[in-house]
Design a protein around this motif. Structure first.
Motif, PDB file in Angstrom:
ATOM      1  N   THR A 187      46.338  45.360  40.131  1.00 19.41           N
ATOM      2  CA  THR A 187      45.813  46.210  41.205  1.00 19.41           C
ATOM      3  C   THR A 187      44.296  46.324  41.113  1.00 19.41           C
ATOM      4  N   ALA A 188      43.783  46.484  39.911  1.00 20.56           N
ATOM      5  CA  ALA A 188      42.336  46.595  39.726  1.00 20.56           C
ATOM      6  C   ALA A 188      41.632  45.325  40.197  1.00 20.56           C
ATOM      7  N   ILE A 189      42.212  44.165  39.890  1.00 16.40           N
ATOM      8  CA  ILE A 189      41.616  42.890  40.307  1.00 16.40           C
ATOM      9  C   ILE A 189      41.683  42.741  41.821  1.00 16.40           C
ATOM     10  N   MET A 190      42.855  43.008  42.400  1.00 16.42           N
ATOM     11  CA  MET A 190      43.042  42.817  43.840  1.00 16.42           C
ATOM     12  C   MET A 190      42.174  43.780  44.649  1.00 16.42           C
ATOM     13  N   SER A 191      41.909  44.969  44.120  1.00 18.17           N
ATOM     14  CA  SER A 191      41.118  45.950  44.858  1.00 18.17           C
ATOM     15  C   SER A 191      39.662  45.539  44.997  1.00 18.17           C
ATOM     16  N   VAL A 192      39.223  44.563  44.186  1.00 17.94           N
ATOM     17  CA  VAL A 192      37.872  44.026  44.362  1.00 17.94           C
ATOM     18  C   VAL A 192      37.821  43.158  45.620  1.00 17.94           C
ATOM     19  N   ILE A 193      38.923  42.475  45.927  1.00 18.32           N
ATOM     20  CA  ILE A 193      38.996  41.666  47.146  1.00 18.32           C
ATOM     21  C   ILE A 193      39.008  42.571  48.368  1.00 18.32           C
ATOM     22  N   ASP A 194      39.816  43.631  48.310  1.00 17.16           N
ATOM     23  CA  ASP A 194      39.933  44.571  49.420  1.00 17.16           C
ATOM     24  C   ASP A 194      40.613  45.821  48.890  1.00 17.16           C
ATOM     25  N   PRO A 251      41.200  38.775  57.503  1.00 15.22           N
ATOM     26  CA  PRO A 251      41.246  38.220  58.854  1.00 15.22           C
ATOM     27  C   PRO A 251      41.594  36.735  58.850  1.00 15.22           C
ATOM     28  N   GLU A 252      42.291  36.314  59.896  1.00 17.69           N
ATOM     29  CA  GLU A 252      42.785  34.944  59.990  1.00 17.69           C
ATOM     30  C   GLU A 252      41.672  33.903  59.919  1.00 17.69           C
ATOM     31  N   ASP A 253      40.498  34.244  60.479  1.00 20.35           N
ATOM     32  CA  ASP A 253      39.423  33.262  60.523  1.00 20.35           C
ATOM     33  C   ASP A 253      38.550  33.279  59.270  1.00 20.35           C
ATOM     34  N   SER A 254      38.981  34.036  58.239  1.00 19.84           N
ATOM     35  CA  SER A 254      38.232  34.062  56.991  1.00 19.84           C
ATOM     36  C   SER A 254      38.556  32.830  56.144  1.00 19.84           C
ATOM     37  N   ASP A 255      37.652  32.521  55.244  1.00 18.99           N
ATOM     38  CA  ASP A 255      37.877  31.434  54.301  1.00 18.99           C
ATOM     39  C   ASP A 255      38.645  31.992  53.112  1.00 18.99           C
ATOM     40  N   ALA A 256      39.942  31.757  53.096  1.00 16.90           N
ATOM     41  CA  ALA A 256      40.793  32.328  52.045  1.00 16.90           C
ATOM     42  C   ALA A 256      40.520  31.735  50.676  1.00 16.90           C
ATOM     43  N   SER A 257      39.824  30.606  50.622  1.00 16.10           N
ATOM     44  CA  SER A 257      39.578  29.975  49.321  1.00 16.10           C
ATOM     45  C   SER A 257      38.702  30.845  48.430  1.00 16.10           C
ATOM     46  N   VAL A 258      37.837  31.671  49.032  1.00 19.75           N
ATOM     47  CA  VAL A 258      36.935  32.503  48.233  1.00 19.75           C
ATOM     48  C   VAL A 258      37.712  33.577  47.473  1.00 19.75           C
ATOM     49  N   PRO A 259      38.495  34.447  48.170  1.00 22.91           N
ATOM     50  CA  PRO A 259      39.256  35.434  47.408  1.00 22.91           C
ATOM     51  C   PRO A 259      40.317  34.808  46.515  1.00 22.91           C
ATOM     52  N   LEU A 260      40.895  33.685  46.936  1.00 28.08           N
ATOM     53  CA  LEU A 260      41.892  33.015  46.094  1.00 28.08           C
ATOM     54  C   LEU A 260      41.270  32.518  44.801  1.00 28.08           C
ATOM     55  N   SER A 261      40.083  31.930  44.918  1.00 30.20           N
ATOM     56  CA  SER A 261      39.396  31.436  43.725  1.00 30.20           C
ATOM     57  C   SER A 261      39.046  32.583  42.789  1.00 30.20           C
ATOM     58  N   PHE A 262      38.552  33.687  43.377  1.00 30.80           N
ATOM     59  CA  PHE A 262      38.236  34.859  42.564  1.00 30.80           C
ATOM     60  C   PHE A 262      39.480  35.377  41.862  1.00 30.80           C
ATOM     61  N   GLU A 294      49.684  36.034  33.712  1.00 26.16           N
ATOM     62  CA  GLU A 294      50.480  35.051  34.427  1.00 26.16           C
ATOM     63  C   GLU A 294      50.954  35.681  35.739  1.00 26.16           C
ATOM     64  N   ALA A 295      50.726  34.967  36.828  1.00 23.51           N
ATOM     65  CA  ALA A 295      51.077  35.518  38.138  1.00 23.51           C
ATOM     66  C   ALA A 295      51.493  34.396  39.076  1.00 23.51           C
ATOM     67  N   VAL A 296      52.339  34.752  40.016  1.00 25.16           N
ATOM     68  CA  VAL A 296      52.687  33.852  41.111  1.00 25.16           C
ATOM     69  C   VAL A 296      51.863  34.278  42.313  1.00 25.16           C
ATOM     70  N   VAL A 297      51.025  33.377  42.806  1.00 22.91           N
ATOM     71  CA  VAL A 297      50.101  33.694  43.896  1.00 22.91           C
ATOM     72  C   VAL A 297      50.512  32.926  45.142  1.00 22.91           C
ATOM     73  N   SER A 298      50.544  33.608  46.274  1.00 24.01           N
ATOM     74  CA  SER A 298      50.860  32.953  47.542  1.00 24.01           C
ATOM     75  C   SER A 298      49.841  33.359  48.589  1.00 24.01           C
ATOM     76  N   CYS A 299      49.739  32.546  49.617  1.00 20.68           N
ATOM     77  CA  CYS A 299      48.792  32.804  50.711  1.00 20.68           C
ATOM     78  C   CYS A 299      49.428  32.299  51.996  1.00 20.68           C
ATOM     79  N   SER A 350      40.645  33.056  39.047  1.00 21.42           N
ATOM     80  CA  SER A 350      39.737  33.060  37.900  1.00 21.42           C
ATOM     81  C   SER A 350      39.865  34.347  37.096  1.00 21.42           C
ATOM     82  N   GLN A 351      40.037  35.482  37.802  1.00 17.78           N
ATOM     83  CA  GLN A 351      40.187  36.753  37.106  1.00 17.78           C
ATOM     84  C   GLN A 351      41.514  36.832  36.368  1.00 17.78           C
ATOM     85  N   LEU A 352      42.562  36.302  36.974  1.00 21.79           N
ATOM     86  CA  LEU A 352      43.867  36.276  36.305  1.00 21.79           C
ATOM     87  C   LEU A 352      43.794  35.452  35.029  1.00 21.79           C
TER      88      LEU A 352
END
Length: 312
Positions: free
Chosen positions: A27-34, A74-85, A96-101, A88-90
């Motif tokens: 939660t702490a990591i994800m809250s940095v994204i939004d 938002p749909e028109d955002s570049d999801a690679s930026v938050p995904l990469s963050f 260990e996490a299962v990540v989906s987009c 990397s933080q994980l």
């Protein structure tokens, strides 16, 4: 990954699933994204009482050993930026996490949630009321109108409700307030409802800043309110404030503390939140290292709120 030409969705849902004991760290990591998070945790779910027959079968069969956190961009955002963050933080945290987009339709995750939100009482006086709900306040109650489905923070999480309780005892008529990482603007709005004379609210996300501006307006505050974009304290209006709120995460608070003194005077109250209990001692040491003193600390469900001020 850049999503485009998406016919089925207006938002991108980034979801991470971990073992339940790791939920707070995720939660702490994800809250940095939004800061607008959807958390799925069935570990404390109980059928004690008379509600078992009303529970959806998918919840009854949910795996309680894992928990998930989802953010929507938002749909028109570049999801690679938050995904990469996120990845990397994980990796850095050894999680260990299962990540989906995947894309989602706006009405699928906004309108369906409205039925779960009712007026929320926090502290002695504050009531957070969803925009679509009618509510007649009792004498002395202060109502804050927010749309939880769209807001970046709606008051239900311990990090926000804990600060609101402290604001009730910290804000005095005419006070100047600074809200760093404002999200929905909820803390600044509460401060104004409590009698603050002005509020400068900032967020690194331009969308959040605009949401905050709209929420201040909905609640009747257009004068003496400034909502803008700032990276921590870079871009914040330089002045001494009576009350400063920073409901973010521990790592960002550690970056904030060395410079926050420039915005404080004798008697300024600094409210720090978004701190998981395991990081509280680290934050307290940094408070002391930066010539501040802890005045009060509260803890609820593994989250801490710290009130600090200039040391004597």
């Amino acid at each position: 990954m850049k999503t485009s030409g998406n016919t089925g969705g207006e938002w991108i849902a980034i979801r991470a699933t971990v073992k339940t004991p790791l939920l707070d760290r995720l939660t702490a990591i994800m809250s940095v994204i939004d800061t607008g998070l959807m958390i799925e945790d069935y570990s404390d779910f109980s059928l004690n009482g008379v509600y078992g027959e009303l529970v959806d079968d998918s919840i009854l069969k949910a795996d309680r050993s894992v928990a998930s956190v989802t953010v929507f961009i938002p749909e028109d955002s570049d999801a690679s930026v938050p995904l990469s963050f996120l990845r990397s933080q994980l990796t850095a945290e050894g999680i260990e996490a299962v990540v989906s987009c995947e894309p989602v339709r706006e009405e699928d995750w906004i309108n369906n949630w409205k039925k779960y939100y009712k007026p929320l009482h926090i502290g002695d006086r504050v009531v957070i009321v969803p925009g679509w709900e009618s509510y007649d306040p009792a004498p002395g109650e202060l109502t804050v109108r927010l749309d939880p489905g769209l807001a970046f923070g709606s008051g239900s999480h311990e990090t926000t409700s804990g600060v609101i309780r402290m604001l009730e005892d910290s804000v005095h008529p005419g006070d100047s307030v600074l809200d760093v990482g404002t999200g929905s603007g909820i803390l600044g709005i509460v401060a104004m409802k409590l009698g603050a004379g002005s509020c400068n609210a900032y967020d690194i996300d331009p969308v959040a800043a605009e949401v905050a501006r709209e929420n201040f307006s909905v609640n009747g505050f257009t004068d003496n309110v400034e909502c803008g974009v700032a990276d921590l304290l870079r871009g914040v209006k330089k002045q001494k404030y009576d009350v400063i709120c920073a409901n973010i995460v521990a790592d960002i608070i550690l970056r904030l503390l060395p410079d926050i003194g420039e915005f404080m005077k004798d008697g300024t109250v600094l409210l720090l939140s978004g701190i998981i209990s395991e990081r509280a001692a680290e934050i307290e040491r940094s408070v002391a290292d930066n010539r501040l003193a802890v005045i009060e600390k509260t803890e609820e469900n593994g989250w801490c709120v710290i009130k600090a001020g200039r040391s004597a």
